[in-house]
Design a protein around this motif. Structure first.
Motif, mmCIF file in Angstrom:
data_model
loop_
_atom_site.group_PDB
_atom_site.id
_atom_site.type_symbol
_atom_site.label_atom_id
_atom_site.label_comp_id
_atom_site.label_asym_id
_atom_site.label_seq_id
_atom_site.Cartn_x
_atom_site.Cartn_y
_atom_site.Cartn_z
ATOM 1 N N THR A 135 0.038 -2.997 4.640
ATOM 2 C CA THR A 135 -0.490 -1.662 4.911
ATOM 3 C C THR A 135 -0.457 -1.356 6.401
ATOM 4 O O THR A 135 -0.531 -2.269 7.226
ATOM 5 N N MET A 155 10.975 8.420 -4.852
ATOM 6 C CA MET A 155 9.730 7.738 -5.194
ATOM 7 C C MET A 155 9.751 7.256 -6.643
ATOM 8 O O MET A 155 9.331 6.136 -6.935
ATOM 9 N N VAL A 169 9.373 3.369 -7.770
ATOM 10 C CA VAL A 169 8.330 2.917 -8.699
ATOM 11 C C VAL A 169 8.947 2.188 -9.885
ATOM 12 O O VAL A 169 8.429 1.170 -10.346
ATOM 13 N N THR A 214 -1.222 3.109 -6.303
ATOM 14 C CA THR A 214 -0.083 3.467 -5.449
ATOM 15 C C THR A 214 0.950 4.244 -6.258
ATOM 16 O O THR A 214 1.514 5.226 -5.769
ATOM 17 N N ARG A 215 1.181 3.836 -7.491
ATOM 18 C CA ARG A 215 2.111 4.583 -8.349
ATOM 19 C C ARG A 215 1.650 6.034 -8.483
ATOM 20 O O ARG A 215 2.444 6.967 -8.316
ATOM 21 N N ASP A 249 0.859 -1.184 0.000
ATOM 22 C CA ASP A 249 0.000 0.000 0.000
ATOM 23 C C ASP A 249 0.897 1.238 0.000
ATOM 24 O O ASP A 249 2.067 1.195 0.402
ATOM 25 N N THR A 250 0.339 2.351 -0.412
ATOM 26 C CA THR A 250 1.082 3.605 -0.498
ATOM 27 C C THR A 250 1.744 3.973 0.827
ATOM 28 O O THR A 250 2.922 4.363 0.856
ATOM 29 N N ASN A 251 1.008 3.842 1.932
ATOM 30 C CA ASN A 251 1.573 4.240 3.223
ATOM 31 C C ASN A 251 2.778 3.403 3.613
ATOM 32 O O ASN A 251 3.681 3.889 4.282
ATOM 33 N N GLU A 291 -0.353 7.739 -6.491
ATOM 34 C CA GLU A 291 -0.264 8.434 -5.204
ATOM 35 C C GLU A 291 1.185 8.787 -4.857
ATOM 36 O O GLU A 291 1.452 9.881 -4.348
ATOM 37 N N LEU A 292 2.119 7.885 -5.127
ATOM 38 C CA LEU A 292 3.520 8.152 -4.791
ATOM 39 C C LEU A 292 4.123 9.263 -5.640
ATOM 40 O O LEU A 292 4.991 10.000 -5.177
ATOM 41 N N ILE A 343 3.270 -3.124 -6.567
ATOM 42 C CA ILE A 343 2.350 -2.049 -6.166
ATOM 43 C C ILE A 343 1.251 -1.957 -7.220
ATOM 44 O O ILE A 343 1.423 -2.415 -8.351
#
Length: 133
Positions: A109, A60, A64, A43-44, A8-10, A46-47, A39
């Motif tokens: 996450t 980031m 990615v 998520t990509r 997850d992004t977090n 968001e990052l 991911i």
């Protein structure tokens, strides 16, 4: 070994800024070396949305580019639709959960409560004191 986890992004942000516990960092970095972590396209997005500071954005971008990014396949879309019909879950979280479900992956996450009610989804929190797999 193949992909086994969806981050997850977090989780990625916590890794990059050093917010994960040491055991979580060691475990996640090992999984990344073994290429077992992917991911979602969400998520990509968001990052890479936040572009400042430039050094964090570059980190980031490099991250990615180093992992598999799973796109929105039809199976993911269908899982997302079902999740949104059955649960009150935000669209980005539904897509991330659906990506994990569609690919049979464990979701890593910190926001366990956002995903707890989603049947069939296996969630791993690297902030927990429990032993890591």
């Amino acid at each position: 070994m193949g992909t086994r986890y969806l981050a997850d992004t977090n989780t990625i942000i916590d890794l990059v800024i050093g917010r994960l516990p040491v055991a979580g960092i060691v475990w996640l970095e090992q999984q990344l070396r073994e290429q077992t972590v992917a991911i979602s396209v969400i998520t990509r997005i968001e990052l890479l949305t936040k572009t400042e500071p430039a050094s964090e954005y570059a980190t980031m971008q490099a991250f990615v580019q180093s992992v598999t990014v799973l796109p929105l396949y039809e199976s993911t879309i269908q899982h997302t639709i079902r999740l949104r019909q059955q649960h009150r879950v935000k669209l980005p979280d539904a897509i991330i959960a659906a990506t994990a479900l569609a690919h049979g992956l464990t979701l890593i996450t910190r926001n366990v409560s956002d995903f707890r009610a989603l049947a069939g989804l296996v969630v791993l929190n690297l902030h927990d004191a429990a032993p890591l797999p």
